[in-house]
Scaffold this motif. Structure first.
Motif, PDB file in Angstrom:
ATOM      1  N   VAL A 107       0.833  -1.200   0.000  1.00 38.93           N
ATOM      2  CA  VAL A 107       0.000   0.000   0.000  1.00 38.93           C
ATOM      3  C   VAL A 107       0.869   1.251   0.000  1.00 38.93           C
ATOM      4  N   PHE A 108       0.471   2.217  -0.805  1.00 40.35           N
ATOM      5  CA  PHE A 108       1.143   3.514  -0.815  1.00 40.35           C
ATOM      6  C   PHE A 108       0.647   4.298   0.395  1.00 40.35           C
ATOM      7  N   GLU A 109       1.454   4.379   1.453  1.00 44.62           N
ATOM      8  CA  GLU A 109       1.049   5.033   2.691  1.00 44.62           C
ATOM      9  C   GLU A 109       2.276   5.428   3.495  1.00 44.62           C
ATOM     10  N   LYS A 110       2.063   6.216   4.525  1.00 47.81           N
ATOM     11  CA  LYS A 110       3.155   6.626   5.410  1.00 47.81           C
ATOM     12  C   LYS A 110       3.827   5.398   6.010  1.00 47.81           C
ATOM     13  N   GLY A 111       5.152   5.452   6.090  1.00 48.26           N
ATOM     14  CA  GLY A 111       5.913   4.367   6.687  1.00 48.26           C
ATOM     15  C   GLY A 111       6.388   3.325   5.708  1.00 48.26           C
ATOM     16  N   ILE A 114       8.485   6.669   3.381  1.00 51.21           N
ATOM     17  CA  ILE A 114       7.532   7.770   3.242  1.00 51.21           C
ATOM     18  C   ILE A 114       7.254   8.377   4.615  1.00 51.21           C
ATOM     19  N   LYS A 115       7.594   9.656   4.748  1.00 52.96           N
ATOM     20  CA  LYS A 115       7.386  10.348   6.017  1.00 52.96           C
ATOM     21  C   LYS A 115       6.081  11.132   6.009  1.00 52.96           C
ATOM     22  N   GLU A 116       5.742  11.725   4.863  1.00 51.45           N
ATOM     23  CA  GLU A 116       4.516  12.510   4.752  1.00 51.45           C
ATOM     24  C   GLU A 116       4.055  12.536   3.304  1.00 51.45           C
ATOM     25  N   ILE A 117       2.743  12.429   3.098  1.00 53.93           N
ATOM     26  CA  ILE A 117       2.152  12.531   1.770  1.00 53.93           C
ATOM     27  C   ILE A 117       1.364  13.834   1.717  1.00 53.93           C
ATOM     28  N   ASN A 118       1.728  14.712   0.818  1.00 54.87           N
ATOM     29  CA  ASN A 118       1.100  16.027   0.727  1.00 54.87           C
ATOM     30  C   ASN A 118       0.166  16.087  -0.479  1.00 54.87           C
ATOM     31  N   ILE A 119      -1.129  16.059  -0.215  1.00 58.41           N
ATOM     32  CA  ILE A 119      -2.130  16.109  -1.272  1.00 58.41           C
ATOM     33  C   ILE A 119      -2.640  17.536  -1.409  1.00 58.41           C
ATOM     34  N   THR A 120      -2.504  18.099  -2.598  1.00 63.25           N
ATOM     35  CA  THR A 120      -2.938  19.481  -2.824  1.00 63.25           C
ATOM     36  C   THR A 120      -4.319  19.505  -3.470  1.00 63.25           C
ATOM     37  N   LYS A 121      -5.034  20.597  -3.280  1.00 61.79           N
ATOM     38  CA  LYS A 121      -6.350  20.765  -3.896  1.00 61.79           C
ATOM     39  C   LYS A 121      -6.293  21.767  -5.046  1.00 61.79           C
ATOM     40  N   PHE A 177      14.006  14.502   1.991  1.00 54.60           N
ATOM     41  CA  PHE A 177      13.909  15.228   0.727  1.00 54.60           C
ATOM     42  C   PHE A 177      12.480  15.148   0.227  1.00 54.60           C
ATOM     43  N   LEU A 178      12.125  16.064  -0.642  1.00 57.17           N
ATOM     44  CA  LEU A 178      10.782  16.141  -1.201  1.00 57.17           C
ATOM     45  C   LEU A 178      10.826  15.698  -2.657  1.00 57.17           C
ATOM     46  N   THR A 179       9.846  14.896  -3.059  1.00 57.37           N
ATOM     47  CA  THR A 179       9.765  14.448  -4.444  1.00 57.37           C
ATOM     48  C   THR A 179       8.301  14.385  -4.862  1.00 57.37           C
ATOM     49  N   LEU A 180       8.056  14.258  -6.149  1.00 59.51           N
ATOM     50  CA  LEU A 180       6.682  14.139  -6.630  1.00 59.51           C
ATOM     51  C   LEU A 180       6.092  12.789  -6.264  1.00 59.51           C
ATOM     52  N   VAL A 218       5.662  14.077  -1.882  1.00 64.41           N
ATOM     53  CA  VAL A 218       5.914  13.146  -0.777  1.00 64.41           C
ATOM     54  C   VAL A 218       7.233  13.518  -0.115  1.00 64.41           C
ATOM     55  N   GLU A 219       7.224  13.555   1.208  1.00 61.96           N
ATOM     56  CA  GLU A 219       8.465  13.760   1.955  1.00 61.96           C
ATOM     57  C   GLU A 219       9.041  12.394   2.297  1.00 61.96           C
ATOM     58  N   MET A 220      10.277  12.173   1.880  1.00 61.26           N
ATOM     59  CA  MET A 220      10.945  10.895   2.105  1.00 61.26           C
ATOM     60  C   MET A 220      12.057  11.048   3.145  1.00 61.26           C
ATOM     61  N   GLU A 221      12.316   9.967   3.867  1.00 64.28           N
ATOM     62  CA  GLU A 221      13.405   9.960   4.842  1.00 64.28           C
ATOM     63  C   GLU A 221      14.317   8.782   4.549  1.00 64.28           C
ATOM     64  N   THR A 222      15.595   9.064   4.361  1.00 63.39           N
ATOM     65  CA  THR A 222      16.555   8.014   4.052  1.00 63.39           C
ATOM     66  C   THR A 222      16.970   7.277   5.332  1.00 63.39           C
ATOM     67  N   GLU A 223      17.737   6.225   5.139  1.00 56.21           N
ATOM     68  CA  GLU A 223      18.177   5.410   6.276  1.00 56.21           C
ATOM     69  C   GLU A 223      19.038   6.214   7.253  1.00 56.21           C
TER      70      GLU A 223
END
Length: 242
Positions: A174-178, A195-202, A219-222, A209-214
């Motif tokens: 599942v595409f979700e946090k964690g 995945i640290k945070e999913i940012n959905i815009t209106k 970093f932020l990516t699409l 998506v905010e990602m966290e490395t090991e």
């Protein structure tokens, strides 16, 4: 002759940068046939056999090996030397017992990553779209051009573990946090993170998506660039033992 050459071949300087060829060696290179992956997101099977794996010394020998049915892609024999092989495809050479999975490196190039034989019977496929068909079943449209019928609820962005070649869905990521994600585009291509945070815009702005490395860098990516590969651990082996 020039017209036929342009249809069957591709000028080397126009070839995607991730192809392992030198633009000045010859004028033409192999042009992939239409298939499950775009030219920009694939490698012609002949280039893999001859230039990357080195199991053939020249194009004639590579074509013979392929035409003899010695190369499998996703569990099926492929005899088309221009067949486009792309992200997450599994390549197997039964005679040598070698198996590989196609993945991106951190420079955006497609690489042929060696995997164990027991991992050759499945691949990860991202759901890029879905539709409801007659009978109430859901048809999933996957990143590699496949369509798959399911009865359970799936979301666009989720990834399924698909058995090949029979196309049976064995699991869903599942595409979700964690969840662990592999970045498939942008300046962070090839990087792995959680995945640290999913940012959905209106608005018309893309979702991010905010990602966290090991090592705890973020970093932020699409959102479209994130390909989830596991919940606690990656479902596939990765280059460098990641």
């Amino acid at each position: 002759m020039a017209i036929m050459g342009s249809r069957k071949h591709l000028k080397r300087f126009k070839a995607p940068k991730h192809w392992p060829i030198h633009p000045k060696e010859n004028k033409w290179t192999i042009k992939p046939n239409a298939g499950p992956h775009s030219i920009e997101g694939s490698l012609p099977l002949l280039l893999i056999v001859r230039d990357i794996l080195g199991v053939a010394d020249n194009a004639r020998e590579a074509k013979r090996i392929i035409n003899n049915g010695e190369i499998l892609v996703d569990g099926k024999i492929r005899k088309d030397y221009k067949y486009p092989v792309g992200f997450m495809d599994v390549i197997e050479i039964p005679k040598s017992k070698y198996v590989f999975r196609v993945l991106p490196d951190e420079k955006g190039r497609l690489i042929i990553h060696p995997i164990a034989k027991e991992n050759s019977n499945f691949k990860l496929c991202k759901i890029v779209d879905k539709t409801t068909i007659n009978g109430g079943k859901t048809q999933l449209n996957l990143h590699d051009g496949r369509n798959c019928l399911v009865e359970d609820e799936y979301k666009v962005g989720d990834v399924i573990i698909l058995k090949v070649p029979d196309q049976e869905v064995s699991e869903r990521i599942v595409f979700e946090k964690g969840t662990i994600g592999l970045i498939t585009g942008g300046k962070h291509i090839g990087e792995i993170g959680r995945i640290k945070e999913i940012n959905i815009t209106k608005s018309s702005m893309p979702n991010t998506v905010e990602m966290e490395t090991e090592d705890k860098k973020t970093f932020l990516t699409l959102k479209d660039y994130v390909f989830v590969i596991g919940k606690e651990e990656p479902a596939i082996t990765l280059p460098g033992g990641k």
